[in-house]
Scaffold this motif. Structure first.
Motif, PDB file in Angstrom:
ATOM      1  N   ASP A  89      -5.355  11.553 -19.822  1.00  0.00           N
ATOM      2  CA  ASP A  89      -4.949  12.957 -18.688  1.00  0.00           C
ATOM      3  C   ASP A  89      -6.853  12.429 -17.875  1.00  0.00           C
ATOM      4  N   HIS A 254      -8.681  24.023 -21.561  1.00  0.00           N
ATOM      5  CA  HIS A 254      -7.832  22.813 -21.580  1.00  0.00           C
ATOM      6  C   HIS A 254      -7.353  23.260 -22.995  1.00  0.00           C
ATOM      7  N   HIS A 258      -3.180  22.972 -23.311  1.00  0.00           N
ATOM      8  CA  HIS A 258      -2.261  21.918 -24.069  1.00  0.00           C
ATOM      9  C   HIS A 258      -1.893  22.681 -25.314  1.00  0.00           C
ATOM     10  N   PRO A 263       3.739  19.573 -21.131  1.00  0.00           N
ATOM     11  CA  PRO A 263       3.179  19.727 -20.410  1.00  0.00           C
ATOM     12  C   PRO A 263       4.081  19.781 -19.079  1.00  0.00           C
ATOM     13  N   GLY A 326      -3.304  19.593 -17.126  1.00  0.00           N
ATOM     14  CA  GLY A 326      -3.383  17.751 -16.845  1.00  0.00           C
ATOM     15  C   GLY A 326      -2.547  17.727 -15.130  1.00  0.00           C
TER      16      GLY A 326
END
Length: 425
Positions: A89, A254, A258, A263, A326
């Motif tokens: 990442d 972030h 996540h 994803p 991502g």
């Protein structure tokens, strides 16, 4: 054979090290150039050729939203399902991090190409360095144990930075602190000459295969005035505060993306948000930002202060979304666009400030906050303006700005930051 660099600097040791340095420099430039060419061709197809079949253009709002959304879905699917998973990442990696496994290289290239072509606000630096580092360690690390993997990675970083800017100067400045800490004897130059050779090979190769240096020319500053120091500190300081604010919210964004776990879901969502931002800010706020920076600098009078403020805000949010959701890519080139737009905004609002100083300080402030590297902040600020006269002032202006950013959060997500955000939630 020893697993470390020889304990004494000698002509023989430097000659042995020169071979991988030059090979890695040339290879780094070729990888970057190939990435650029493929992504540019795909970008031309997606934004210039394909929309015509549907009665649209690159400025059509629904087309912007569609391309960014589908780009997010494609990148998310690759990261989720394809072996290699797009590599590490980029939000959690810096330029000189550990190299990924060789098997991840194809998917790193693929997701980087999709992001660059699809209009995502990230640059090529992190994926290219990851690929070049992996190739250097995998291919050259097997040929000689005289050069340890960490030094091969350093050469790959040097070669890639040299190719990115089409000059070895940036690499020499950026790596001064890094090589100074190396456990090898000799002067700073003894440690720096091989990385500089790699950067030089990368820069020359990039120019020979069609790359262009990052260089513009703005109206020169002219004679110094004491007020320029205060104006420069103001512009660079506010620009740095923008970077600090972005770095503060970065780990929270972030973590929020996540938390969706898959994803395909969170990167598609990121693409949708980027599409909305692209509609708001227009095509100039899309992509990595280098060509768009050129547009701003070549026609600074074409944009009003409200437009420049909008470009600055949209691009910095787009950078945060792209890095958090991502997508794979670097944060330097989008930050350069933000700093340029903000510098031109300062030029429009602050009476008497020279345009070259305003742009240089705008870029220096946010790059300093984003990279925590004064050398690259100074270098990019001067190169963008083409006015060497701003450098002495910038060397004074950078000190109070450095005091501002030195204890601030970095524009990178560390595991500790992720843990802190969970505890805060």
């Amino acid at each position: 054979m020893s697993d470390t660099i020889p304990s004494a600097v000698s002509v023989r040791a430097l000659l042995i090290g020169a071979v991988p340095a030059l090979v890695i420099g040339v290879g780094s430039a070729l990888v970057l150039r190939a990435l650029d060419l493929v992504s540019e061709d795909l970008q031309h197809f997606l934004w210039d050729t394909l929309p015509g079949y549907f009665g649209a253009t690159e400025e059509t709002p629904w087309w912007i939203f569609l391309v960014l959304t589908l780009t997010g879905a494609a990148v998310g699917a690759i990261v989720w399902l394809v072996p290699g998973h797009g590599g590490p990442d980029s939000a959690t990696t810096e330029l000189g991090g550990p190299p990924p496994k060789l098997g991840a290289v194809p998917t790193i290239l693929l997701v980087a190409i999709l992001g660059l072509a699809g209009g995502v606000s990230l640059g090529p630096e992190n994926p290219t360095i990851a690929v070049n580092s992996a190739l250097a360690v995998a291919l050259l690390g097997r040929l000689s144990r005289r050069v340890p993997p960490a030094f091969l990675v350093l050469l790959a970083v040097s070669g890639t930075i040299g190719a990115l800017f089409a000059t070895p100067v940036a690499a020499a400045l950026v790596l001064t602190g890094t090589v100074g800490a190396l456990a090898m004897p000799g002067t700073l130059w003894d440690k720096l000459c091989l990385p500089l050779a790699s950067a030089g090979a990368g820069a020359v190769t990039m120019i020979l295969v069609g790359g262009e240096p990052i260089a513009f020319e703005l109206t020169p500053m002219g004679e110094y005035q004491w007020i320029y120091l205060l104006q420069g500190v103001l512009v660079a300081g506010v620009s740095a505060l923008l970077g600090i604010a972005a770095a503060f919210v970065f780990p929270y964004l972030h973590r929020a993306f996540h938390a969706l776990r898959n994803p395909l879901i969170f990167t598609t969502l990121g693409g949708m948000i980027l599409g909305v931002l692209g509609i708001i800010g227009g095509p100039i706020t899309l992509f990595k930002g280098l060509a768009q920076t050129a547009d701003l600098l070549e026609h600074p009078g074409d944009y009003s202060a409200p437009e420049l403020a909008l470009f600055t805000a949209v691009k910095i949010v787009a950078l945060l979304i792209a890095a958090s959701a991502g997508f794979r890519g670097g944060r330097i080139f989008p930050a350069v666009f933000v700093g340029t737009a903000f510098g031109l905004l300062a030029y429009a609002l602050i009476p008497g400030i020279p345009i070259s100083l305003a742009v240089a300080c705008g870029v220096m402030g946010i790059i300093l906050a984003a990279t925590r590297d004064g050398w690259i902040a100074l270098f990019v600020g001067v190169v963008l303006t083409g006015d060497i006269a701003v450098l002495p002032l910038m060397c004074l202006i950078i000190f109070p700005v450095w005091l501002l950013v030195t204890k601030a959060p970095e524009l990178v997500v560390h595991p500790r930051q992720e843990q802190d955000t969970r505890e805060a939630a």
